[in-house]
Design a protein around this motif. Sequence first.
Motif, mmCIF file in Angstrom:
data_model
loop_
_atom_site.group_PDB
_atom_site.id
_atom_site.type_symbol
_atom_site.label_atom_id
_atom_site.label_comp_id
_atom_site.label_asym_id
_atom_site.label_seq_id
_atom_site.Cartn_x
_atom_site.Cartn_y
_atom_site.Cartn_z
ATOM 1 N N UNK A 32 7.588 7.126 11.654
ATOM 2 C CA UNK A 32 7.984 8.161 12.621
ATOM 3 C C UNK A 32 6.897 8.328 13.663
ATOM 4 N N UNK A 33 7.314 8.527 14.910
ATOM 5 C CA UNK A 33 6.314 8.681 15.975
ATOM 6 C C UNK A 33 6.581 9.975 16.736
ATOM 7 N N UNK A 34 7.589 9.993 17.625
ATOM 8 C CA UNK A 34 7.783 11.215 18.407
ATOM 9 C C UNK A 34 8.383 12.344 17.571
ATOM 10 N N UNK A 35 8.897 12.032 16.387
ATOM 11 C CA UNK A 35 9.369 13.083 15.486
ATOM 12 C C UNK A 35 8.229 14.014 15.082
ATOM 13 N N UNK A 36 7.012 13.463 14.933
ATOM 14 C CA UNK A 36 5.862 14.311 14.607
ATOM 15 C C UNK A 36 5.524 15.233 15.787
ATOM 16 N N UNK A 37 5.676 14.720 16.996
ATOM 17 C CA UNK A 37 5.447 15.555 18.183
ATOM 18 C C UNK A 37 6.490 16.671 18.245
ATOM 19 N N UNK A 38 7.719 16.339 17.818
ATOM 20 C CA UNK A 38 8.789 17.342 17.816
ATOM 21 C C UNK A 38 8.395 18.544 16.959
ATOM 22 N N UNK A 73 4.263 15.827 7.892
ATOM 23 C CA UNK A 73 4.052 14.400 8.162
ATOM 24 C C UNK A 73 4.532 13.552 6.989
ATOM 25 N N UNK A 74 4.168 13.961 5.799
ATOM 26 C CA UNK A 74 4.543 13.171 4.615
ATOM 27 C C UNK A 74 6.066 13.128 4.467
ATOM 28 N N UNK A 75 6.671 14.300 4.663
ATOM 29 C CA UNK A 75 8.119 14.408 4.518
ATOM 30 C C UNK A 75 8.841 13.500 5.515
ATOM 31 N N UNK A 76 8.423 13.540 6.770
ATOM 32 C CA UNK A 76 9.105 12.742 7.797
ATOM 33 C C UNK A 76 8.838 11.247 7.599
ATOM 34 N N UNK A 77 7.609 10.898 7.213
ATOM 35 C CA UNK A 77 7.322 9.485 6.947
ATOM 36 C C UNK A 77 8.106 8.991 5.725
ATOM 37 N N UNK A 78 8.261 9.873 4.746
ATOM 38 C CA UNK A 78 9.030 9.517 3.545
ATOM 39 C C UNK A 78 10.473 9.166 3.934
ATOM 40 N N UNK A 79 11.022 9.886 4.908
ATOM 41 C CA UNK A 79 12.393 9.600 5.342
ATOM 42 C C UNK A 79 12.462 8.242 6.053
ATOM 43 N N UNK A 111 9.932 5.580 6.267
ATOM 44 C CA UNK A 111 9.286 4.379 5.712
ATOM 45 C C UNK A 111 10.139 3.736 4.618
ATOM 46 N N UNK A 112 9.926 2.439 4.411
ATOM 47 C CA UNK A 112 10.444 1.836 3.187
ATOM 48 C C UNK A 112 9.583 2.399 2.047
ATOM 49 N N UNK A 113 9.928 2.193 0.779
ATOM 50 C CA UNK A 113 9.127 2.822 -0.285
ATOM 51 C C UNK A 113 7.679 2.303 -0.296
ATOM 52 N N UNK A 114 6.839 2.948 0.537
ATOM 53 C CA UNK A 114 5.421 2.589 0.572
ATOM 54 C C UNK A 114 4.530 3.831 0.529
ATOM 55 N N UNK A 115 5.151 5.021 0.414
ATOM 56 C CA UNK A 115 4.385 6.272 0.471
ATOM 57 C C UNK A 115 3.962 6.691 -0.942
ATOM 58 N N UNK A 116 2.649 6.719 -1.196
ATOM 59 C CA UNK A 116 2.198 7.116 -2.529
ATOM 60 C C UNK A 116 2.163 8.634 -2.710
ATOM 61 N N UNK A 117 2.166 9.068 -3.970
ATOM 62 C CA UNK A 117 2.032 10.498 -4.251
ATOM 63 C C UNK A 117 0.563 10.902 -4.252
ATOM 64 N N UNK A 118 -0.292 10.001 -4.738
ATOM 65 C CA UNK A 118 -1.732 10.303 -4.802
ATOM 66 C C UNK A 118 -2.488 8.980 -4.803
#
Length: 226
Positions: free
Chosen positions: A1-7, A103-109, A111-118
Amino acid sequence: MFIGHFAVGFASKRFAPRASMAVLLAAPLLSDLLWPIFLLLGWEHVRIDPGNTRFTPLDLYDFPWSHSLVTNIIWATAFASIYWLWRRDTTGAVRVWIGVLSHWLLDWITHRPDMPLYPGGHQRYGLSLWNSVAGTMVVELLMFAIGVWLYIRATKPRDRIGRYAFWAYVLLLLAAYIGDRFSAPPESPNEIAWTGLVAILILLPWAWWFDHHRIAIETAPARATN
Ligand SMILES: [Zn+2]
């Protein structure tokens, strides 16, 4: 996500009129501000892999410090606390906290499954909206339009800078977002890091500048003319 974060940053102004747009944008962008720094330091890694998802040529296989849920909560709490100590603005601090975490929430939507929890966690999450270029663009452009609209309703220009520097900013973000669709993949991780870092370091003071030339309308519903 790019401009969604600006939103998210633009939408926040209505709820935190005392906070500068530089702060309200830095919050949802924080992960992407830390990411190039961590790449340059060698703490995180990225691979250029055209086709990784349809939307991005990046294989984001190692970014646990900037982009895991747990570190996001830590960054959010740290940023919100620093902001509160500096301005004693509780509403603003709450928006900063929510902004960083968004940020995490929007990237989670996206990204492909690459977002870690910790950091160190092996499970990765992501809903892969990036596999659809049209889907990604519709969602992000819609979010951006709503965010900008809320900002226009929440503020009004004090002078020409407040009007034109703001609109130039919006148009530049749109041009960058759409132009990115037609540009070649980056050459190296260093190029990604430097481009990202320089972009954010220009965009944050710029936001401070136009926002400083606009007045927050504290009483809703407002009749903002723009
Ligand atoms: Zn990100």
